[in-house]
Motif scaffolding. Structure first.
Motif, PDB file in Angstrom:
ATOM      1  N   ALA A   5       0.823  -1.213   0.000  1.00  0.00           N
ATOM      2  CA  ALA A   5       0.000   0.000   0.000  1.00  0.00           C
ATOM      3  C   ALA A   5       0.854   1.259   0.000  1.00  0.00           C
ATOM      4  O   ALA A   5       0.341   2.355  -0.253  1.00  0.00           O
ATOM      5  N   TYR A  61      -4.828  -0.996  -5.215  1.00  0.00           N
ATOM      6  CA  TYR A  61      -4.156   0.084  -4.487  1.00  0.00           C
ATOM      7  C   TYR A  61      -4.241   1.433  -5.197  1.00  0.00           C
ATOM      8  O   TYR A  61      -3.744   2.433  -4.667  1.00  0.00           O
ATOM      9  N   THR A  97      -2.548   2.459  -7.646  1.00  0.00           N
ATOM     10  CA  THR A  97      -1.170   2.902  -7.785  1.00  0.00           C
ATOM     11  C   THR A  97      -0.951   3.553  -9.146  1.00  0.00           C
ATOM     12  O   THR A  97      -1.303   2.978 -10.172  1.00  0.00           O
TER      13      THR A  97
END
Length: 338
Positions: free
Chosen positions: A142, A167, A169
């Motif tokens: 995370a 996540y 990302t």
């Protein structure tokens, strides 16, 4: 699996004929350009360039020069084995490897979050290999602030969709390779390629860009050849507290034509020589510079000198060797590249 190099010949013999070494480096992927390159440089111009490279190599860079002067650069034969998992490893103070013998992911701890370089073959491997490996090393998935995809081949971008989904990302890649992965699979694509989950197009890496997070600034250059938008980059790492610069040629040294050669020369001469790198390797431990053996040495003696480190002067010679070797094989096909 160990990689066996040719015993380098004397320079005079190399001028007459340059044999390709017969080792079997394994892993996924294949050389750029499709057809097999000729096994021996035939032109005097190419032979002279290779001889110059070997003269710079002397004895201490003989193996690296032999590899760099292969017709297609460092390459690997198709590996019939299933992926061979490697135990997750802290390679430098702030750099970690998770993945396989054939391909892996490097994670940089910047002090302000993690940067992930490549993501394995698919979302399943991201979930079952990469995430557990990071946690085993004490790293929180995370806390990944950026994913940098070195180029648009599935063994590098394949796990990115998992991180985007779980996540959120940010994922970075060159525009040319975002375009590459968006193209429909060829008619003869296998089932895995035809049904592959692709990452959602996200952030763009341009030639000359930098990415700064915490105590880390990564410098990017683009050199087509392996893919249209393959990147080379420099990454600072800490070696027992000492800052060193790692050069990452993501497409190894695949430079098939004059235009690609000019880009290769540009990023090395205009960007990366100034960074004074001290080591050269990428995400394929079996492709460049015997990464698996170096990892084994680190496991055996984690407090000893890091085997990846060549030093500034030696790496500077290595870069000149790369430039000469790649120019040799382009000149072999196209004398106007000299």
């Amino acid at each position: 699996m160990k990689k066996t190099y040719l015993v380098a010949c004397a320079i005079a013999a190399l001028v007459a004929a340059w044999p390709v070494d017969a080792r079997a480096q394994r892993g996924g992927g294949a050389r750029a350009g499709g057809a097999a390159a000729p096994q021996t440089a035939q032109t005097q111009a190419a032979q002279d360039l290779i001889a110059q490279a070997m003269a710079i190599a002397k004895d201490d860079l003989k193996a690296e020069a032999t590899d760099a002067c292969l017709p297609g650069g460092p390459a690997r034969d198709p590996d019939p084995r299933p992926m061979q998992k490697v135990e997750p490893l802290k390679v430098f103070d702030n750099l970690y490897y998770v993945g396989f013998e054939q391909v892996g992911t490097w994670t940089i701890d910047t002090g302000a979050g993690l940067i992930l370089l490549d993501t394995l073959n698919n979302p399943q491997e991201a979930e079952t290999v990469l995430v557990p490996g990071l946690k085993q090393l004490g790293l929180d998935p995370a806390n990944i602030k950026y994913i940098v995809l070195s180029h648009g081949h599935a063994d590098h971008f394949g796990g990115a969709p998992y991180f985007q989904e779980h996540y959120n990302t940010p994922v970075m890649m060159t525009a040319a390779d975002w375009d590459l992965i968006a193209r429909p699979p060829r008619g003869n694509a296998n089932g895995a390629a035809a049904t592959r989950v692709l990452p959602k197009r996200d952030r763009i890496i341009n030639d000359g860009d930098t990415l700064t997070l915490g105590n880390t600034t990564i410098k990017f250059g683009i050199y087509p050849g392996h893919t249209p938008g393959t990147i080379m980059m420099t990454v600072p790492v800490l070696d027992h507290g000492t800052k060193r610069v790692w050069l990452v040629p993501a497409g190894a040294l695949q430079v098939p034509d004059k235009e690609d050669l000019r880009a290769f020369e540009h990023v090395i001469n205009d960007y990366f020589k100034k960074e004074q790198p001290e080591m050269v390797f990428n995400s394929h431990p079996l492709t460049m510079n015997d990464g698996l053996a170096k990892m084994a040495e680190i496991r055996k003696n984690p407090n000893g000198p890091n085997p990846y480190v060549l030093g500034k002067a030696k790496t500077a010679r290595y870069l000149d060797i790369m430039l000469l070797c790649r120019r040799a094989w382009v000149v072999e096909k196209d004398p106007s590249a000299l």
